[in-house]
Design a protein around this motif. Structure first.
Motif, PDB file in Angstrom:
ATOM      1  N   GLN A 254      -6.376 -19.133 -18.829  1.00  0.00           N
ATOM      2  CA  GLN A 254      -6.649 -18.824 -20.224  1.00  0.00           C
ATOM      3  C   GLN A 254      -7.349 -17.475 -20.390  1.00  0.00           C
ATOM      4  O   GLN A 254      -7.391 -16.928 -21.483  1.00  0.00           O
ATOM      5  N   ARG A 255      -7.889 -16.951 -19.283  1.00  0.00           N
ATOM      6  CA  ARG A 255      -8.590 -15.673 -19.312  1.00  0.00           C
ATOM      7  C   ARG A 255      -8.157 -14.852 -18.103  1.00  0.00           C
ATOM      8  O   ARG A 255      -7.587 -15.371 -17.149  1.00  0.00           O
ATOM      9  N   GLU A 256      -8.470 -13.566 -18.135  1.00  0.00           N
ATOM     10  CA  GLU A 256      -8.040 -12.662 -17.068  1.00  0.00           C
ATOM     11  C   GLU A 256      -8.646 -13.017 -15.718  1.00  0.00           C
ATOM     12  O   GLU A 256      -8.041 -12.769 -14.676  1.00  0.00           O
ATOM     13  N   ASP A 257      -9.865 -13.580 -15.728  1.00  0.00           N
ATOM     14  CA  ASP A 257     -10.528 -13.869 -14.457  1.00  0.00           C
ATOM     15  C   ASP A 257     -10.207 -15.261 -13.925  1.00  0.00           C
ATOM     16  O   ASP A 257     -10.737 -15.687 -12.905  1.00  0.00           O
ATOM     17  N   GLU A 258      -9.314 -15.984 -14.599  1.00  0.00           N
ATOM     18  CA  GLU A 258      -8.936 -17.314 -14.137  1.00  0.00           C
ATOM     19  C   GLU A 258      -7.709 -17.255 -13.226  1.00  0.00           C
ATOM     20  O   GLU A 258      -6.991 -16.241 -13.185  1.00  0.00           O
ATOM     21  N   LEU A 259      -7.469 -18.339 -12.526  1.00  0.00           N
ATOM     22  CA  LEU A 259      -6.369 -18.428 -11.570  1.00  0.00           C
ATOM     23  C   LEU A 259      -5.349 -19.454 -12.049  1.00  0.00           C
ATOM     24  O   LEU A 259      -5.697 -20.608 -12.306  1.00  0.00           O
ATOM     25  N   SER A 260      -4.108 -19.036 -12.192  1.00  0.00           N
ATOM     26  CA  SER A 260      -3.019 -19.961 -12.499  1.00  0.00           C
ATOM     27  C   SER A 260      -2.464 -20.542 -11.208  1.00  0.00           C
ATOM     28  O   SER A 260      -2.447 -19.872 -10.172  1.00  0.00           O
ATOM     29  N   PHE A 261      -2.016 -21.804 -11.270  1.00  0.00           N
ATOM     30  CA  PHE A 261      -1.381 -22.395 -10.096  1.00  0.00           C
ATOM     31  C   PHE A 261      -0.374 -23.448 -10.539  1.00  0.00           C
ATOM     32  O   PHE A 261      -0.379 -23.897 -11.689  1.00  0.00           O
ATOM     33  N   GLN A 262       0.496 -23.800  -9.602  1.00  0.00           N
ATOM     34  CA  GLN A 262       1.580 -24.734  -9.873  1.00  0.00           C
ATOM     35  C   GLN A 262       1.383 -26.016  -9.064  1.00  0.00           C
ATOM     36  O   GLN A 262       0.685 -26.043  -8.059  1.00  0.00           O
ATOM     37  N   GLU A 263       2.022 -27.063  -9.510  1.00  0.00           N
ATOM     38  CA  GLU A 263       2.005 -28.318  -8.769  1.00  0.00           C
ATOM     39  C   GLU A 263       2.453 -28.077  -7.325  1.00  0.00           C
ATOM     40  O   GLU A 263       3.448 -27.415  -7.080  1.00  0.00           O
ATOM     41  N   GLY A 264       1.680 -28.584  -6.385  1.00  0.00           N
ATOM     42  CA  GLY A 264       2.007 -28.423  -4.974  1.00  0.00           C
ATOM     43  C   GLY A 264       1.342 -27.231  -4.310  1.00  0.00           C
ATOM     44  O   GLY A 264       1.344 -27.132  -3.078  1.00  0.00           O
ATOM     45  N   ASP A 265       0.774 -26.304  -5.097  1.00  0.00           N
ATOM     46  CA  ASP A 265       0.099 -25.143  -4.515  1.00  0.00           C
ATOM     47  C   ASP A 265      -1.138 -25.569  -3.726  1.00  0.00           C
ATOM     48  O   ASP A 265      -1.829 -26.520  -4.096  1.00  0.00           O
TER      49      ASP A 265
END
Length: 211
Positions: free
Chosen positions: A25-36
């Motif tokens: 939701q913010r620039e300093d956050e980390l996106s990830f996917q199921e299984g990562d």
């Protein structure tokens, strides 16, 4: 009231597998996917937002989401070594998972790699400085015991070259030579052992939940 979290030891990394997707939701956050696979390396600075790595990206992840939507991977380096999964083993090391951690029966990752005959994983682990080469598990066996008992000559040769101690006995009084096949016994008998520093564990080294 929940007890406060203890500060992790230096190098301690919590390894989890994401069960759901998360979009930053913010620039300093980390996106990830199921299984990562996520490597959480800071749970202290902000208890609500942990710092983690996923692949080559680093960022904050919501701790309540992680606790609810991830699966903790116990002793991930051991799992990689046991299965001969070099890529996962290398990734764990790069992300800061300790190579000196013990599993529930006192085995190192090196022990499992030697038992399984996974030469590439053994090479990777032996390249780590101050690796406790002669660490004994709860039945007194070392990585050399494991490799010798399975007849893994190439791995035995690597361990001997690195300075593995052939005189260590397990709880039954058996050395690596006692458990070895004739070919491995001949290899041990003909080897010239180097004198190198020995690194071992102290009881306090067991008392963290990092790998």
């Amino acid at each position: 009231m929940n007890p406060p979290k203890l500060k992790p030891k230096p190098g301690q990394v919590k390894v989890v597998r994401a069960l759901y997707n998360y979009t930053a939701q913010r620039e300093d956050e980390l996106s990830f996917q199921e299984g990562d696979i996520l490597y959480v390396f800071d749970q202290i600075s902000d208890p609500n937002w942990w710092k983690a790595r996923c692949g080559n990206k680093t960022g904050a992840i919501p701790s309540n989401y992680v606790e609810a939507h991830t699966e903790i991977i116990d002793t991930p380096l051991h799992e990689a070594a046991r299965r001969g999964n070099l890529n996962f083993l290398q990734q764990c090391l790069q992300q800061g998972v300790s190579a000196t951690g013990l599993d529930t029966v006192g085995n190192t990752a090196l022990y499992w790699a030697c038992l399984g005959g996974h030469l590439d994983c053994v090479n990777e682990l032996l390249a780590i400085p101050k690796l406790p080469l002669n660490a004994q598990n709860k039945i007194g066996e070392t990585a050399l015991h494991a490799a010798s008992s399975r007849g893994h000559c190439e791995i035995v040769a690597l361990l001997l070259a690195a300075g593995a101690d052939v005189n260590i006995q397990n709880m039954d009084g058996e050395t690596a030579t006692s458990l070895a096949s004739p070919a491995v016994r001949a290899l041990i008998a003909s080897s010239k052992h180097k004198s190198i520093p020995t690194y071992s564990y102290k009881p306090q080294d067991y008392a963290d939940d990092s790998d």
